[in-house]
Design a protein around this motif. Structure first.
Motif, PDB file in Angstrom:
ATOM      1  N   LEU A 146       1.990   2.242  -3.580  1.00  0.00           N
ATOM      2  CA  LEU A 146       1.007   2.626  -4.585  1.00  0.00           C
ATOM      3  C   LEU A 146       1.012   4.124  -4.892  1.00  0.00           C
ATOM      4  CD1 LEU A 146      -2.065   0.364  -3.686  1.00  0.00           C
ATOM      5  CD2 LEU A 146      -0.448   0.111  -5.580  1.00  0.00           C
ATOM      6  N   PRO A 147       1.081   5.021  -3.884  1.00  0.00           N
ATOM      7  CA  PRO A 147       1.119   6.451  -4.234  1.00  0.00           C
ATOM      8  C   PRO A 147       2.290   6.834  -5.116  1.00  0.00           C
ATOM      9  CG  PRO A 147       0.608   6.152  -1.898  1.00  0.00           C
ATOM     10  CD  PRO A 147       1.014   4.820  -2.424  1.00  0.00           C
ATOM     11  N   ARG A 148       3.370   6.049  -5.077  1.00  0.00           N
ATOM     12  CA  ARG A 148       4.541   6.336  -5.912  1.00  0.00           C
ATOM     13  C   ARG A 148       4.453   5.615  -7.262  1.00  0.00           C
ATOM     14  NH1 ARG A 148       6.897   4.523  -1.115  1.00  0.00           N
ATOM     15  NH2 ARG A 148       7.720   2.712  -2.253  1.00  0.00           N
ATOM     16  N   GLY A 149       3.332   4.944  -7.529  1.00  0.00           N
ATOM     17  CA  GLY A 149       3.206   4.193  -8.763  1.00  0.00           C
ATOM     18  C   GLY A 149       3.955   2.889  -8.758  1.00  0.00           C
ATOM     19  N   ASP A 150       4.237   2.359  -7.563  1.00  0.00           N
ATOM     20  CA  ASP A 150       4.978   1.109  -7.426  1.00  0.00           C
ATOM     21  C   ASP A 150       4.070   0.070  -6.789  1.00  0.00           C
ATOM     22  OD1 ASP A 150       6.813  -0.897  -7.169  1.00  0.00           O
ATOM     23  OD2 ASP A 150       7.923   0.030  -5.512  1.00  0.00           O
ATOM     24  N   THR A 204      -2.953  -6.242  -6.852  1.00  0.00           N
ATOM     25  CA  THR A 204      -3.142  -5.105  -7.749  1.00  0.00           C
ATOM     26  C   THR A 204      -4.339  -5.335  -8.667  1.00  0.00           C
ATOM     27  OG1 THR A 204      -0.734  -4.816  -7.711  1.00  0.00           O
ATOM     28  CG2 THR A 204      -1.963  -3.585  -9.358  1.00  0.00           C
ATOM     29  N   LEU A 242       0.827  -1.207   0.000  1.00  0.00           N
ATOM     30  CA  LEU A 242       0.000   0.000   0.000  1.00  0.00           C
ATOM     31  C   LEU A 242       0.862   1.258   0.000  1.00  0.00           C
ATOM     32  CD1 LEU A 242      -2.778  -1.036   2.560  1.00  0.00           C
ATOM     33  CD2 LEU A 242      -3.022  -0.777   0.088  1.00  0.00           C
ATOM     34  N   GLY A 243       1.992   1.222   0.713  1.00  0.00           N
ATOM     35  CA  GLY A 243       2.871   2.382   0.757  1.00  0.00           C
ATOM     36  C   GLY A 243       3.499   2.711  -0.583  1.00  0.00           C
TER      37      GLY A 243
END
Length: 583
Positions: free
Chosen positions: A86-90, A291, A83-84
């Protein structure tokens, strides 16, 4: 003031709906994160076998995999890391291939959405064909002659993977009209879109065809007839009135076209999102599975918001000027016709079951494999030489019993949650995004592969269309004039439930349940085909279709018997409902 206040209180508040979506989505993602640990198998062993097919890895190899994937940290730490990022597109890297997950899921999602749009076009076209005669006759006050329920039931009962196999063989291989495999251009979308859209369109069209007679006989329609409005204007507003109740059924249909079309994607070799999620779940490749699940959840939420906005746009004067009234009773000729249809289907099914019960469904004759129908084997034999009539007969009670139990539980749960739409709207939308295959993987991890584990998986997602339909019908009933009049005269909750809500909801929901009964059979069959449900050699109708589907081109009789049995079951259910309907 009282009417307006009652109507306002009946609608779910936005923050409750949003919070429901967040809670349900978080619970789903947490359950997916626990899958490798719930399965009872060593995740490192499963991943290592998916990488190299090594059946006997050494402890040192397993320890290396655990260290690489951080399995010793536990599922919640892994979920937090995922989850951490995801905001970075990873979205992490695949445990099996080591490649980044996000590009894989993005590509598969684009393919599935493109296929979904094509299937939706087919769905709308088929629904228009199913309801066209009813709309035309209803706009001219000649509705007694219209009836398309049986035809819609036959189309809705077509197994999608069987239809896909037939289209791929006939239109793809024999005639060469369209590609039968791969995803290379718009022509590759035609056959899978037809396989997905024809049954879905028949389902939606059948529900709409059942709702239209009541809309054409509401007070506003009679007033418009009296004032000389054109038939086109009456038809448009009747469609607007009926669509408000049927539109929520598009939500599970849209999600099923994206995440639940695994068999169709496999037959046509389409790299879609459903197939990606299934392969990842089998390999316990957690990052792509999480995902893909998140993509399905977001798709369901967006689709739910669009459907809700469309419904509110449709809720206009045609809804508030009068309550839904029951259509007139069918004439005696119509009633006799539907009874004859139901009787014929019942006799044929009973004859097949009784004849099959007199034979041995497990007897294997290697010298009699794939024999065509004959006096000794009226429905032929399968690839192992087993008598298909025997397997069809012995699988009837188990097939119908489990599907009926699943449908009853799903209807009860759907009615309960649909009547509490203020707190369950978000849960319904998120649960609609969960394919039955993924639910089957989650339940099998806890219960093991069994028919009742598969039934539980179908129940986990099968209640959503009934909840959506019940909530929509209750909202319509709350906005009706006679409902508001009852509230203004001091009617209590029990009176409203008994005299307003249940009469408005139960008939349509029960008809929907009967129409979906063959679908429940097919979903259970698909889980059994993947090893998550009924185990061989136990006979079961849908499993007969699944295990004989590879031989459909060489020996079409192997799928003809169970396919006809499912179609007869659907026609019997719909014909019985139509003949027993009262004004």
């Amino acid at each position: 003031m009282t009417s307006a206040g009652a109507d306002t209180r009946s609608r779910p508040s936005p923050w409750r709906t949003v919070s429901g979506r967040l809670v349900a989505g978080a619970a789903l993602l947490t359950a997916v994160a626990l899958l490798p640990w719930l399965s009872g198998n060593d995740p490192a062993l499963t991943v290592l076998r998916a990488r190299s097919a090594d059946q006997d890895p050494t402890p040192a190899q397993l320890a290396t995999v655990r260290e690489q994937l951080g399995l010793d940290e536990g599922p919640f730490t892994h979920l937090a890391h995922w989850l951490g990022g995801l905001p970075r597109g990873d979205a992490g890297s695949s445990w099996v291939s080591g490649e980044p997950v996000l590009p894989q899921v993005t590509t598969a999602f684009a393919v599935s959405v493109t296929l979904m749009l094509g299937a939706l076009v087919v769905t709308v076209a088929v629904a228009a064909l199913v309801t066209g005669r009813t709309v035309w006759l209803g706009s001219r006050r000649r509705l007694r002659r219209a009836r398309a329920g049986v035809g819609a039931a036959v189309l809705a009962a077509l197994p999608k993977f069987l239809l896909a196999s037939l289209l791929a063989t006939v239109c793809g291989v024999w005639l060469g009209w369209f590609p039968s495999s791969g995803w290379e251009g718009p022509s590759s979308m035609v056959l899978p879109a037809l396989a997905l859209g024809v049954p879905s369109g028949a389902m939606i069209g059948g529900l709409l065809d059942q709702s239209l007679p009541g809309a054409f006989r509401e007070p506003w329609a009679r007033t418009w007839y009296a004032f000389g409005f054109s038939p086109g204007a009456v038809a448009r507003n009747a469609l607007r009135r009926a669509l408000a109740g049927v539109l929520p059924q598009l939500l599970p249909t849209v999600v099923a076209l994206v995440g639940g079309a695994v068999a169709v994607e496999k037959i046509f070799n389409i790299p879609g999102l459903g197939r990606l999620a299934l392969d990842a779940a089998i390999a316990q490749d957690l990052p792509p599975l999480q995902t893909a699940t998140l993509a399905l959840v977001l798709l369901g939420v967006v689709a739910g918001l669009i459907v809700q906005a469309l419904r509110r746009a449709l809720l206009g004067p045609a809804l508030r000027d009068g309550a839904l009234t029951a259509p007139p009773p069918p004439d005696s000729a119509r009633r006799r016709s539907t009874r004859r249809i139901a009787g014929f289907c019942a006799v044929v099914l009973l004859a097949l079951v009784v004849a099959g019960l007199l034979r041995d469904p497990l007897r294997v004759e290697t010298a009699a494999r794939l024999l065509p129908p004959s006096a000794a084997h009226p429905l032929g034999t399968d690839s192992l030489g087993r008598d298909l009539l025997a397997r069809l007969g012995h699988g009837a009670l188990r097939t119908a019993g489990v599907a009926l139990a699943v449908t009853v539980v799903s209807v009860l749960v759907g009615l309960l949650l649909g009547s509490a739409a203020r707190v369950s709207a978000g849960l319904t939308e998120v649960a609609s995004t969960l394919p039955a295959v993924l639910a089957g993987l989650l339940t099998t991890a806890v219960t093991g592969p069994s028919v009742w584990g598969a039934a539980l998986a179908v129940c986990l997602v099968g209640w959503t269309p009934y909840a959506a339909q019940a909530a929509a019908l209750i909202e319509e009933e709350r906005a009706s004039g006679h409902m508001l009049a009852s509230v203004s005269f001091g009617a209590g909750p029990r009176y409203l439930m008994r005299h307003h809500y249940l009469p408005a909801v139960l008939p349509s929901v029960l008809r929907n349940a009967l129409l979906r009964l063959p679908t429940a059979v097919l979903v259970l069959a698909s889980l059994g085909f993947l090893g998550l449900g009924e185990q061989p050699p136990t006979p079961e109708w849908g499993r007969l279709l699944s295990e004989n589907q590879p031989y459909a081109e060489l020996a079409p009789w192997t799928v003809f018997g169970p396919a006809c049995a499912l179609v007869l079951l659907a026609v019997l259910a719909v014909s019985g409902t139509a003949s027993g309907r009262r004004a």
